[in-house]
Motif scaffolding. Structure first.
Motif, PDB file in Angstrom:
ATOM      1  N   GLU A  28       0.849  -1.185   0.000  1.00 61.24           N
ATOM      2  CA  GLU A  28       0.000   0.000   0.000  1.00 61.24           C
ATOM      3  C   GLU A  28       0.885   1.235   0.000  1.00 61.24           C
ATOM      4  O   GLU A  28       1.921   1.264   0.658  1.00 61.24           O
ATOM      5  N   THR A  29       0.465   2.248  -0.723  1.00 62.89           N
ATOM      6  CA  THR A  29       1.230   3.486  -0.774  1.00 62.89           C
ATOM      7  C   THR A  29       0.803   4.372   0.384  1.00 62.89           C
ATOM      8  O   THR A  29      -0.380   4.629   0.582  1.00 62.89           O
ATOM      9  N   ALA A  30       1.784   4.826   1.151  1.00 57.70           N
ATOM     10  CA  ALA A  30       1.529   5.736   2.264  1.00 57.70           C
ATOM     11  C   ALA A  30       2.443   6.948   2.097  1.00 57.70           C
ATOM     12  O   ALA A  30       3.481   6.876   1.431  1.00 57.70           O
ATOM     13  N   TYR A  31       2.062   8.040   2.708  1.00 58.02           N
ATOM     14  CA  TYR A  31       2.847   9.273   2.620  1.00 58.02           C
ATOM     15  C   TYR A  31       3.270   9.693   4.016  1.00 58.02           C
ATOM     16  O   TYR A  31       2.462   9.679   4.944  1.00 58.02           O
ATOM     17  N   ASP A  32       4.537  10.076   4.152  1.00 52.91           N
ATOM     18  CA  ASP A  32       5.008  10.531   5.459  1.00 52.91           C
ATOM     19  C   ASP A  32       4.648  12.006   5.654  1.00 52.91           C
ATOM     20  O   ASP A  32       3.985  12.617   4.809  1.00 52.91           O
ATOM     21  N   GLY A  35       5.480  14.397   2.862  1.00 52.88           N
ATOM     22  CA  GLY A  35       4.845  14.166   1.580  1.00 52.88           C
ATOM     23  C   GLY A  35       5.535  13.140   0.708  1.00 52.88           C
ATOM     24  O   GLY A  35       5.135  12.942  -0.440  1.00 52.88           O
ATOM     25  N   TYR A  36       6.572  12.485   1.232  1.00 51.78           N
ATOM     26  CA  TYR A  36       7.247  11.456   0.451  1.00 51.78           C
ATOM     27  C   TYR A  36       6.455  10.161   0.513  1.00 51.78           C
ATOM     28  O   TYR A  36       5.992   9.762   1.569  1.00 51.78           O
ATOM     29  N   GLN A  37       6.345   9.523  -0.643  1.00 52.82           N
ATOM     30  CA  GLN A  37       5.586   8.272  -0.683  1.00 52.82           C
ATOM     31  C   GLN A  37       6.488   7.100  -0.342  1.00 52.82           C
ATOM     32  O   GLN A  37       7.686   7.109  -0.608  1.00 52.82           O
ATOM     33  N   GLN A  38       5.888   6.106   0.270  1.00 57.83           N
ATOM     34  CA  GLN A  38       6.599   4.872   0.580  1.00 57.83           C
ATOM     35  C   GLN A  38       5.638   3.709   0.446  1.00 57.83           C
ATOM     36  O   GLN A  38       4.433   3.866   0.622  1.00 57.83           O
ATOM     37  N   GLN A  39       6.183   2.548   0.139  1.00 60.40           N
ATOM     38  CA  GLN A  39       5.377   1.340   0.005  1.00 60.40           C
ATOM     39  C   GLN A  39       5.357   0.608   1.338  1.00 60.40           C
ATOM     40  O   GLN A  39       6.408   0.337   1.913  1.00 60.40           O
TER      41      GLN A  39
END
Length: 166
Positions: free
Chosen positions: A122-126, A129-133
């Motif tokens: 799932e894609t989440a954002y810190d 605003g950086y995306q991480q899986q």
């Protein structure tokens, strides 16, 4: 990072590879308990050696300290259970064992394959605003558990094939 072992799929968080998460022996709380035992006796012997003559009082203080330390450790392990450092998917038992390691304890959550409804990235954002899986296991009732850091899309595909989900 996946490690196939005897038909099982073992995912281990590479940031804690020096710690053997599956080798938990239950001694996380031993150090705080021993400190709780030693500190009152040491304080009494340093500041008022005569207080050690009254053994009952010292025993009550030591027992209170042990109870206080144990309560704090218990509360902290409930509030912050840690993160999943190892996941073992065992097709012979048809279960997934998630090893969660916290500051004071490890716990193992055993999940039957029948309860797993999905395994996905799932894609989440810190906060910046950086995306991480984020690799997740979704259970019946929409309960989710994160898989160890470093789990890849190939690992997710292997898990799906192992548990019979597509």
């Amino acid at each position: 990072m996946a490690h196939p072992e005897q038909g099982r799929l073992v995912l281990v968080d590479p940031t804690v590879a020096h710690v053997a998460p599956g080798a938990y022996k239950g001694f996380h709380a031993l150090v705080p308990i021993l400190i709780g035992l030693a500190v009152p006796v040491l304080l009494f012997s340093l500041f008022d050696p005569r207080a050690l003559g009254n053994g009952r009082f010292v025993l009550h203080i030591v027992m209170f300290a042990i109870a206080a330390v144990a309560a704090v450790v218990f509360f902290l392990s409930i509030v912050d259970p840690g993160h999943v450092v190892q996941a073992v998917f065992d097709p012979s038992r048809r279960t997934a064992d998630l090893v969660r390691s916290g500051a004071f304890a490890n716990n193992i959550l055993t999940i039957p394959f029948d309860r797993i409804t999905a395994v996905r990235l799932e894609t989440a954002y810190d906060d910046d605003g950086y995306q991480q899986q984020v690799p997740l296991v979704v259970l019946a009732g929409r309960e989710t558990h994160k898989l160890p850091a470093g789990t890849t899309a190939d690992d997710i595909a292997a898990i799906k094939a192992l548990i019979g989900r597509r």
